[in-house]
Design a protein around this motif. Structure first.
Motif, PDB file in Angstrom:
ATOM      1  N   THR A  91       0.818  -1.215   0.000  1.00  0.00           N
ATOM      2  CA  THR A  91       0.000   0.000   0.000  1.00  0.00           C
ATOM      3  C   THR A  91       0.847   1.259   0.000  1.00  0.00           C
ATOM      4  OG1 THR A  91      -0.176  -0.107   2.398  1.00  0.00           O
ATOM      5  CG2 THR A  91      -2.008  -1.025   1.115  1.00  0.00           C
ATOM      6  N   GLY A  92       2.160   1.125   0.120  1.00  0.00           N
ATOM      7  CA  GLY A  92       3.028   2.291   0.072  1.00  0.00           C
ATOM      8  C   GLY A  92       3.184   2.988   1.403  1.00  0.00           C
ATOM      9  N   SER A  93       2.792   2.350   2.479  1.00  0.00           N
ATOM     10  CA  SER A  93       2.949   2.961   3.793  1.00  0.00           C
ATOM     11  C   SER A  93       4.416   3.111   4.159  1.00  0.00           C
ATOM     12  CB  SER A  93       2.241   2.124   4.858  1.00  0.00           C
ATOM     13  OG  SER A  93       0.866   2.098   4.597  1.00  0.00           O
ATOM     14  N   VAL A  94       5.237   2.234   3.636  1.00  0.00           N
ATOM     15  CA  VAL A  94       6.685   2.331   3.800  1.00  0.00           C
ATOM     16  C   VAL A  94       7.246   2.672   2.427  1.00  0.00           C
ATOM     17  CG1 VAL A  94       8.788   1.066   4.374  1.00  0.00           C
ATOM     18  CG2 VAL A  94       6.700   0.651   5.657  1.00  0.00           C
ATOM     19  N   PRO A  95       7.924   3.804   2.286  1.00  0.00           N
ATOM     20  CA  PRO A  95       8.456   4.154   0.966  1.00  0.00           C
ATOM     21  C   PRO A  95       9.560   3.185   0.556  1.00  0.00           C
ATOM     22  CG  PRO A  95       9.174   5.733   2.616  1.00  0.00           C
ATOM     23  CD  PRO A  95       8.219   4.809   3.292  1.00  0.00           C
ATOM     24  N   LEU A  96       9.454   2.669  -0.641  1.00  0.00           N
ATOM     25  CA  LEU A  96      10.417   1.704  -1.139  1.00  0.00           C
ATOM     26  C   LEU A  96      11.321   2.341  -2.194  1.00  0.00           C
ATOM     27  CD1 LEU A  96       8.063  -1.384  -1.466  1.00  0.00           C
ATOM     28  CD2 LEU A  96       9.684  -0.874   0.351  1.00  0.00           C
ATOM     29  N   THR A  97      11.788   3.542  -1.930  1.00  0.00           N
ATOM     30  CA  THR A  97      12.687   4.212  -2.861  1.00  0.00           C
ATOM     31  C   THR A  97      14.124   4.016  -2.419  1.00  0.00           C
ATOM     32  OG1 THR A  97      12.507   6.264  -1.625  1.00  0.00           O
ATOM     33  CG2 THR A  97      10.967   5.952  -3.456  1.00  0.00           C
ATOM     34  N   SER A  98      15.035   4.236  -3.349  1.00  0.00           N
ATOM     35  CA  SER A  98      16.433   4.017  -3.031  1.00  0.00           C
ATOM     36  C   SER A  98      17.102   5.238  -2.414  1.00  0.00           C
ATOM     37  CB  SER A  98      17.192   3.600  -4.289  1.00  0.00           C
ATOM     38  OG  SER A  98      17.075   4.603  -5.268  1.00  0.00           O
ATOM     39  N   SER A  99      16.434   6.404  -2.477  1.00  0.00           N
ATOM     40  CA  SER A  99      17.029   7.591  -1.864  1.00  0.00           C
ATOM     41  C   SER A  99      15.957   8.396  -1.147  1.00  0.00           C
ATOM     42  CB  SER A  99      17.714   8.452  -2.921  1.00  0.00           C
ATOM     43  OG  SER A  99      16.754   9.055  -3.754  1.00  0.00           O
ATOM     44  N   PHE A 100      16.396   9.190  -0.188  1.00  0.00           N
ATOM     45  CA  PHE A 100      15.455   9.984   0.588  1.00  0.00           C
ATOM     46  C   PHE A 100      15.003  11.229  -0.151  1.00  0.00           C
ATOM     47  CE2 PHE A 100      17.622   7.670   4.013  1.00  0.00           C
ATOM     48  CZ  PHE A 100      16.513   7.052   4.550  1.00  0.00           C
TER      49      PHE A 100
END
Length: 184
Positions: A66-75
């Motif tokens: 659901t995207g509650s935790v961002p799964l990106t590689s950078s802030f």
């Protein structure tokens, strides 16, 4: 969207609360739910622990998909709240389907626990029905109201789902008059 993210974390928490006793001590669960006190068989222990691990995995997947935790590689790609501001966010296709599946899961579990409570009268089933029923109600609310970002007009900022029935929408009528006055 705060309710949406709260729902996903509450789903993970509820599934975790149910999973921990199944994993840690299947004997307690079988003793609570069985009319005769006996040691669980190895098969019952296996199924209890498998169910507990599956519930933990389901809770984590709900939070991640659901995207509650961002799964990106950078802030730098996220805002201060941790929610991605990019419109091509990869979580977008998965948020609503995951929400819908988790809603149906909670609704089915609430119905099942309530039916078992009616036949057995055990308190554990009514507690399960209340927990799952509450999450199902919040999930339904999120499906109906929290996922409607595509229904807001870009021109006026109004909700496109509104109508004039049974009462007149005076705000819309005054906006139409203003637009007609400018067009002429």
């Amino acid at each position: 969207m705060d309710v949406f993210y709260s729902y996903t974390y509450a789903t993970m928490g509820w599934l975790g609360i149910q999973a921990l006793p199944l994993i840690a001590s299947p004997t307690i669960i079988t003793t609570l739910l069985s009319p005769q006190v006996s040691e669980p068989t190895p098969l019952e222990e296996y199924f209890a622990r498998s169910l507990g691990i599956t519930m933990l995995a389901l809770g984590v997947m709900v939070v991640l998909l659901t995207g509650s935790v961002p799964l990106t590689s950078s802030f730098s790609e996220t805002t201060d709240s941790g929610v991605s501001t990019d419109l091509s966010d990869p979580k977008a296709p998965y948020a609503v389907p995951t929400l819908t599946i988790s809603f149906f899961y909670h609704a089915a579990m609430a119905i099942f626990c309530y039916a078992r409570y009616n036949t057995s009268g055990q308190t554990t089933f009514i507690l399960g029905a209340l927990g799952s029923g509450g999450l199902a109600a919040i999930g339904l609310w999120c499906i109906l109201f929290a996922s409607s970002s595509g229904r807001i007009s870009r021109k006026t900022g109004a909700d496109k789902r509104t109508s004039g029935f049974p009462f007149q929408n005076k705000e819309s009528a005054s906006a139409k008059k203003k637009q007609m006055g400018k067009a002429i």
